[in-house]
Design an enzyme around this catalytic site. Structure first.
Site, PDB file in Angstrom:
ATOM      1  CB  CYS A 244      -0.895   0.009   1.237  1.00  0.00           C
ATOM      2  SG  CYS A 244      -2.038  -1.351   1.215  1.00  0.00           S
ATOM      3  CG  ASP A 245       5.134   3.156   1.224  1.00  0.00           C
ATOM      4  OD1 ASP A 245       4.794   4.263   0.742  1.00  0.00           O
ATOM      5  OD2 ASP A 245       6.099   3.022   1.981  1.00  0.00           O
TER       6      ASP A 245
END
Ligand SMILES: Cc1ncc(COP(=O)(O)O)c(C=O)c1O
Length: 383
Positions: free
Chosen positions: A331-332
């Site tokens: 998700c980064d």
């Protein structure tokens, strides 16, 4: 080529088929190990530096298949932690074939290393020297000297290695403590562009060792020239023999009875492992096509963050290309493998191949988002 990165568009049918079959059999993402390539790399380096004993830097890729293959070739091992030693122990590799090269150690680690059978240790300051006093009859010590290389992709001289000007003083203190420093070691930095810094370091160590040897009862006679031998991230066909020719020449000027060691990591393993990832999603964002893969910079591509490596990429399709981005699965938003690259239109399920991905890749992966690791599979390994 984008930002210095090689991107290969398309693949011969046989090659594409082989990648697809691997994914059909083992799933995705994968790290595919080709033992024949590792053997070739080991042979090339041994042939080009015939008088140098090679100790594989286990940190580059602490994998049992890689270690076992190198063990069978007769390679030694450079370890830097208890975990690396445990791994060799599990594989029944004798500690006598290892050197412990971390300049900073806990006492516990020294004791474990000795129990394992490792007897060569590296220090670069007086505190570390004193830690070895209780074991003075059982250890052989190398003093690491710092030489920085502006051309290396990874500079290792800031954190470790004493100043050349302090080396003689440390050897004299060692003598007073009843310790014998048998020689010097250096690491001029990883992924060196050329061997000029190796040559300079060998010449300075030669001078230093001869000078110091005049004032100690037992002359210094071991030189460890570290790593730094490059991987071919540009797929330009690096000729290791040409890279090492000046090193060979410099080593040829040393006394013939000196014991010579090297600690190669990257050169041996980088080309022997290939990453296979799969496109799991797509998105059109500001005129660029984003492809989301099932491996990224928190996984096998972590070397792009920690090791400053830029791996050559390949897609199996060809056709008209357009601006594209390859992103990892977490998700980064820093989890982006490649930007500003031109790719043909990919579909969900298509494969993306990363070449030269054996060194400092899986070694530095994380478990962020608790995503599964790329599965390590052996291509031609019958073991
Ligand atoms: C002490 C030591 N030896 C050997 C190596 C391996 O170097 P390379 O991968 O450049 O051959 C490293 C890499 O960090 C190292 O720190």
């Amino acid at each position: 080529m984008a930002n210095g990165r090689r991107v290969i568009i398309g693949a011969p049918p046989q090659e594409a088929k082989a990648y697809l079959e691997l994914v059909a059999e083992h799933g995705s993402p994968l790290l595919v190990f080709d033992r024949e390539i590792l053997e070739r790399q080991y042979q090339l380096l041994s042939d080009t530096l015939p008088d140098v004993e090679l100790y594989y830097a286990v940190k580059a890729h602490p994998n049992e298949h890689i270690v076992r293959a190198l063990d069978e070739l007769g390679c030694g091992f450079d370890v830097a932690s208890a975990g690396e030693m445990d791994m060799l122990m599990d594989l029944k590799i004798s500690g006598r074939r290892t050197i412990h090269t971390h300049p900073i150690k806990k006492d516990r680690e020294i004791r474990d290393a000795l129990r394992f059978g490792a007897t060569t240790f590296v220090v670069d300051n007086l505190d570390e020297l004193e830690k070895l006093v209780p074991y003075r009859d059982r250890v052989g010590i190398l003093l690491r000297v710092s030489f920085s290389s502006e051309d290396a992709a990874v500079d290792l001289s800031r954190k470790f290695g004493c100043d050349v000007r302090d080396a003689a003083g440390i050897v004299m203190v060692a003598g007073k403590l009843g310790l014998h420093i048998k020689g010097l070691s250096f690491h001029v930095g990883s992924q060196c562009e050329n061997s000029a810094k190796h040559v300079e370091a060998i010449e300075q160590c030669h001078q230093l060792m001869e000078e110091i040897s005049k004032s100690v009862p037992v002359p210094m006679s071991t030189l460890d020239i570290g790593g730094g031998f490059p991987a071919d991230y540009q797929l330009a066909g690096i000729d290791i023999s040409s890279f090492c020719a000046p090193i060979r020449k410099a080593l040829g000027r040393l006394p013939r009875d000196w014991h010579l060691l090297a600690e190669p990591g990257r050169f041996l393993v980088a080309p022997s492992v290939t990453s296979i990832t799969t496109v799991t999603g797509r998105s059109e964002r500001h005129g660029t096509c984003w492809y989301y893969l099932d491996d990224g910079v928190y996984g096998s591509y972590s070397g792009q963050i920690f090791d400053h490596a830029i791996y050559p990429l390949q897609v199996l399709k060809d056709g008209t290309t357009r601006p594209s981005i390859l992103a990892g699965p977490t998700c980064d938003s820093i989890d982006v493998i490649a930007e500003d690259i031109q790719l043909p239109e990919l579909e969900i399920g298509d494969l993306v191949i990363g070449h030269q991905m054996g060194a400092y890749t899986a070694a530095t992966k994380t478990r962020f988002n608790l995503l599964p690791d790329a599965r390590f599979v052996c291509r031609y390994d019958n073991s």
